[in-house]
Design a protein around this motif. Structure first.
Motif, PDB file in Angstrom:
ATOM      1  N   GLY A 198      12.157   2.786  -9.701  1.00 41.89           N
ATOM      2  CA  GLY A 198      12.721   1.638 -10.387  1.00 41.89           C
ATOM      3  C   GLY A 198      11.742   0.553 -10.754  1.00 41.89           C
ATOM      4  N   ARG A 199      10.443   0.778 -10.483  1.00 40.82           N
ATOM      5  CA  ARG A 199       9.450  -0.251 -10.766  1.00 40.82           C
ATOM      6  C   ARG A 199       8.251   0.341 -11.498  1.00 40.82           C
ATOM      7  NH1 ARG A 199      10.425  -5.042  -8.514  1.00 40.82           N
ATOM      8  NH2 ARG A 199       8.302  -5.681  -9.019  1.00 40.82           N
ATOM      9  N   VAL A 200       7.425  -0.548 -12.043  1.00 42.03           N
ATOM     10  CA  VAL A 200       6.166  -0.127 -12.647  1.00 42.03           C
ATOM     11  C   VAL A 200       5.176   0.198 -11.532  1.00 42.03           C
ATOM     12  CG1 VAL A 200       4.234  -0.820 -14.109  1.00 42.03           C
ATOM     13  CG2 VAL A 200       6.554  -1.575 -14.663  1.00 42.03           C
ATOM     14  N   ALA A 201       4.544   1.363 -11.647  1.00 43.05           N
ATOM     15  CA  ALA A 201       3.592   1.784 -10.624  1.00 43.05           C
ATOM     16  C   ALA A 201       2.363   2.397 -11.279  1.00 43.05           C
ATOM     17  CB  ALA A 201       4.237   2.804  -9.671  1.00 43.05           C
ATOM     18  N   ASN A 202       1.231   2.268 -10.598  1.00 41.71           N
ATOM     19  CA  ASN A 202       0.006   2.874 -11.061  1.00 41.71           C
ATOM     20  C   ASN A 202       0.118   4.397 -10.998  1.00 41.71           C
ATOM     21  OD1 ASN A 202      -2.710   3.476 -11.622  1.00 41.71           O
ATOM     22  ND2 ASN A 202      -3.298   3.234  -9.469  1.00 41.71           N
ATOM     23  N   LEU A 203      -0.289   5.057 -12.062  1.00 40.08           N
ATOM     24  CA  LEU A 203      -0.360   6.516 -12.047  1.00 40.08           C
ATOM     25  C   LEU A 203      -1.805   6.978 -11.955  1.00 40.08           C
ATOM     26  CD1 LEU A 203       1.039   9.271 -12.251  1.00 40.08           C
ATOM     27  CD2 LEU A 203       0.879   9.073 -14.740  1.00 40.08           C
ATOM     28  N   GLU A 204      -2.602   6.562 -12.918  1.00 36.72           N
ATOM     29  CA  GLU A 204      -4.016   6.925 -12.921  1.00 36.72           C
ATOM     30  C   GLU A 204      -4.824   5.825 -13.585  1.00 36.72           C
ATOM     31  OE1 GLU A 204      -3.472  11.795 -13.242  1.00 36.72           O
ATOM     32  OE2 GLU A 204      -4.534  10.721 -14.818  1.00 36.72           O
TER      33      GLU A 204
END
Length: 305
Positions: free
Chosen positions: A196-202
């Motif tokens: 449900g949130r913005v998260a770092n992927l790469e």
């Protein structure tokens, strides 16, 4: 509409107006505040172009959820028109108060209202609303429609690239990606919607590499399943068009003749990501009410490239 369950969503769902109208989906606008002026999101109010220019001009830009009273008006109108109930499907409650507004309005509505937090943003919420409409069109119940919306949203993969994390930081929507902020000038962040949130992927070293990596991850996420695909952008049409074309080619079998949607991101979401953003969503279609299994989706590990 008499005796029918009505599907309601919000403007961040990014459904083309003609699609929402054809499916009988009611879209409630969020608001964009530019300086001291409040606009409803949409073609007659806050447009992506208006927001992008305001951000470039360093004018204050913020967004606002619909008030519970506005959603209650929508529910009551549906009831007055003969609807048996409403399924109200909205962007992540972790990112906006829209879901909370819908819950408050549902409590006071004169007809049953089921509220769904998709824990997604953008067109992943729109695809959830379309799946709910499919259930209603086939004679299903509001409960089944809400379940379908939740499953479709949970099965979607939404990735995006931004030129800078500054706009997300300003709006408090950066979530787990905050760890990237200190090094944002040295790398290009590839982000995802997770829990449900913005998260770092790469973290990647160039914008071209970020978009290429996004493409590969989305193809991987699709696996062998039938999917819908959408590419969105804010003031970055060339890169978005290129990505849409490549995804259309690589996922032709998954699309089964359905087009890749490609267009400008809505004004509300655009206000939080800034000009240059490119996003893409792959949403597997439901089969017998569930998302089919596939191979492993995109890894959430950081990767330098």
């Amino acid at each position: 509409m008499a005796g029918r369950t009505v599907i309601v969503t919000d403007s961040t769902a990014s459904l083309p107006a003609e699609v929402a109208a054809a499916r009988g989906i009611v879209v409630v606008p969020l608001q964009v505040v530019i300086g001291a002026t409040v606009y409803d999101e949409g073609a007659e109010g806050a447009t992506p172009e208006l927001v992008a220019q305001a951000l470039r001009d360093f004018r204050p830009v913020s967004t606002s959820r619909p008030a519970p009273a506005a959603l209650l008006d929508v529910y009551e109108k549906a009831g007055a028109d003969g609807a048996a109930g409403v399924v109200s499907i909205h962007l992540s409650g972790e990112m906006s108060g829209t879901y909370e507004s819908a819950l408050l309005a549902a409590r006071d509505a004169s007809i049953p209202v089921t509220v769904v937090d998709t824990r997604q943003v953008g067109v992943a919420t729109g695809y959830a609303a379309l799946s709910a409409a499919d259930v209603i069109d086939s004679g299903g119940t509001a409960e089944r429609a809400a379940e379908a919306a939740g499953r479709r949203a949970a099965g979607a993969t939404a990735l995006f690239y931004v030129d800078t994390l500054e706009y997300l930081r300003r709006g408090g929507r950066i979530g787990a990606a905050a760890a990237l902020f200190g090094g944002a000038l040295a790398v290009k962040p590839l982000l995802q919607i997770r829990d449900g949130r913005v998260a770092n992927l790469e973290r990647v070293r160039t914008s071209a590499r970020a978009l290429s990596r996004m493409e590969d991850l989305l193809v991987e996420a699709a696996g062998g399943r039938a999917v819908d695909v959408c590419v969105s952008h804010l003031a970055n049409p060339d890169r978005a068009g290129d990505l849409a074309g490549r995804l259309g080619e690589r996922l032709a079998a998954n699309l089964e003749g359905r087009p890749v949607w490609c267009g400008e991101l809505g004004a509300v979401l655009g206000a939080h990501v800034g000009p240059g953003m490119v996003a893409a969503c792959v949403a597997p279609l439901l089969v017998d009410g569930v998302v089919p299994e596939s191979g492993s989706g995109p890894a959430s590990r950081p990767q330098d490239a």
